[in-house]
Motif scaffolding. Structure first.
Motif, PDB file in Angstrom:
ATOM      1  N   PHE A   1      50.787  40.811  37.213  1.00 30.52           N
ATOM      2  CA  PHE A   1      49.948  41.897  37.705  1.00 30.52           C
ATOM      3  C   PHE A   1      49.837  41.804  39.218  1.00 30.52           C
ATOM      4  CE2 PHE A   1      49.059  41.676  33.285  1.00 30.52           C
ATOM      5  CZ  PHE A   1      48.900  43.006  32.921  1.00 30.52           C
ATOM      6  N   ILE A   2      49.998  42.937  39.859  1.00 25.32           N
ATOM      7  CA  ILE A   2      49.989  43.002  41.313  1.00 25.32           C
ATOM      8  C   ILE A   2      48.583  43.371  41.770  1.00 25.32           C
ATOM      9  CG2 ILE A   2      50.951  44.175  43.325  1.00 25.32           C
ATOM     10  CD1 ILE A   2      53.411  44.784  41.559  1.00 25.32           C
ATOM     11  N   VAL A   3      48.046  42.566  42.626  1.00 22.44           N
ATOM     12  CA  VAL A   3      46.709  42.830  43.144  1.00 22.44           C
ATOM     13  C   VAL A   3      46.817  43.688  44.397  1.00 22.44           C
ATOM     14  CG1 VAL A   3      45.743  40.707  42.205  1.00 22.44           C
ATOM     15  CG2 VAL A   3      46.695  40.703  44.496  1.00 22.44           C
ATOM     16  N   GLN A   4      45.745  44.355  44.713  1.00 22.94           N
ATOM     17  CA  GLN A   4      45.739  45.197  45.901  1.00 22.94           C
ATOM     18  C   GLN A   4      45.865  44.354  47.153  1.00 22.94           C
ATOM     19  OE1 GLN A   4      43.272  48.573  46.017  1.00 22.94           O
ATOM     20  NE2 GLN A   4      42.784  48.352  48.164  1.00 22.94           N
ATOM     21  N   VAL A   5      46.649  44.843  48.089  1.00 17.45           N
ATOM     22  CA  VAL A   5      46.787  44.205  49.393  1.00 17.45           C
ATOM     23  C   VAL A   5      45.882  44.972  50.354  1.00 17.45           C
ATOM     24  CG1 VAL A   5      48.360  43.650  51.272  1.00 17.45           C
ATOM     25  CG2 VAL A   5      49.161  43.540  48.905  1.00 17.45           C
ATOM     26  N   ASN A   6      44.950  44.287  50.944  1.00 17.32           N
ATOM     27  CA  ASN A   6      44.009  44.927  51.875  1.00 17.32           C
ATOM     28  C   ASN A   6      44.538  44.862  53.294  1.00 17.32           C
ATOM     29  OD1 ASN A   6      42.045  45.521  49.882  1.00 17.32           O
ATOM     30  ND2 ASN A   6      41.441  43.378  49.901  1.00 17.32           N
ATOM     31  N   GLY A   7      44.122  45.838  54.073  1.00 22.48           N
ATOM     32  CA  GLY A   7      44.472  45.860  55.483  1.00 22.48           C
ATOM     33  C   GLY A   7      43.707  44.785  56.239  1.00 22.48           C
TER      34      GLY A   7
END
Length: 150
Positions: free
Chosen positions: A112-118
């Motif tokens: 599962f790919i987690v969100q990448v934050n800026g």
């Protein structure tokens, strides 16, 4: 693999003189319909707990029960004809509906790919670099390469 199935996704193939060819053809079209835009509603272990509508798909969880027993990590889709299953292949990508993210099948399991934050915080802030990074992340989310989770 049978000689009457495709090698990657085991889609049914037609045979010379085969009776009821429309059943096999329709089965293949149902599975292709999912594979073109692979969106699953959620991960579930128990089909009895669901109220499926035609065209709904779920990722079968690790403790699959009832009709899904022995089909962990497969994708189950519902149609008027019942459940249809897709065995995942290496590098297969699915999108989890409702912005839950994405998953890629790698090394015999779903990752599962987690969100990448800026970028955020820090003592020295380069607003132009942050703006460029945010633009790249937005483009990757729009292309569905990265998930966009609210």
């Amino acid at each position: 693999m049978s000689e009457y199935q495709t090698p990657r996704f085991s889609l049914p193939l037609l045979a010379v003189g085969q009776a009821h060819k429309e059943l096999f053809h329709n089965e293949a079209l149902l599975l292709l319909d999912f594979l073109i835009d692979s969106v699953v509603l959620d991960v579930s272990d128990d089909p009895a707990s669901l109220s499926p509508a035609e065209g709904d798909y779920w990722l079968i969880g690790p403790v699959a029960t009832a009709e899904w027993s022995g089909k962990s990590d497969e994708i189950a889709g519902w149609s008027n004809g019942g459940w249809h299953y897709i065995k995942p292949q290496e590098s297969m990508k699915i999108i989890m509906s409702n912005n839950q993210g994405m998953a890629i099948y790698h090394d015999a399991s779903w990752q599962f790919i987690v969100q990448v934050n800026g970028p955020a915080g820090g003592t020295i802030i380069d607003s132009e670099a942050r703006s460029a990074i945010d633009s790249i992340l937005d483009a990757l989310r729009t292309a569905r390469i990265l998930p966009h989770i609210n």
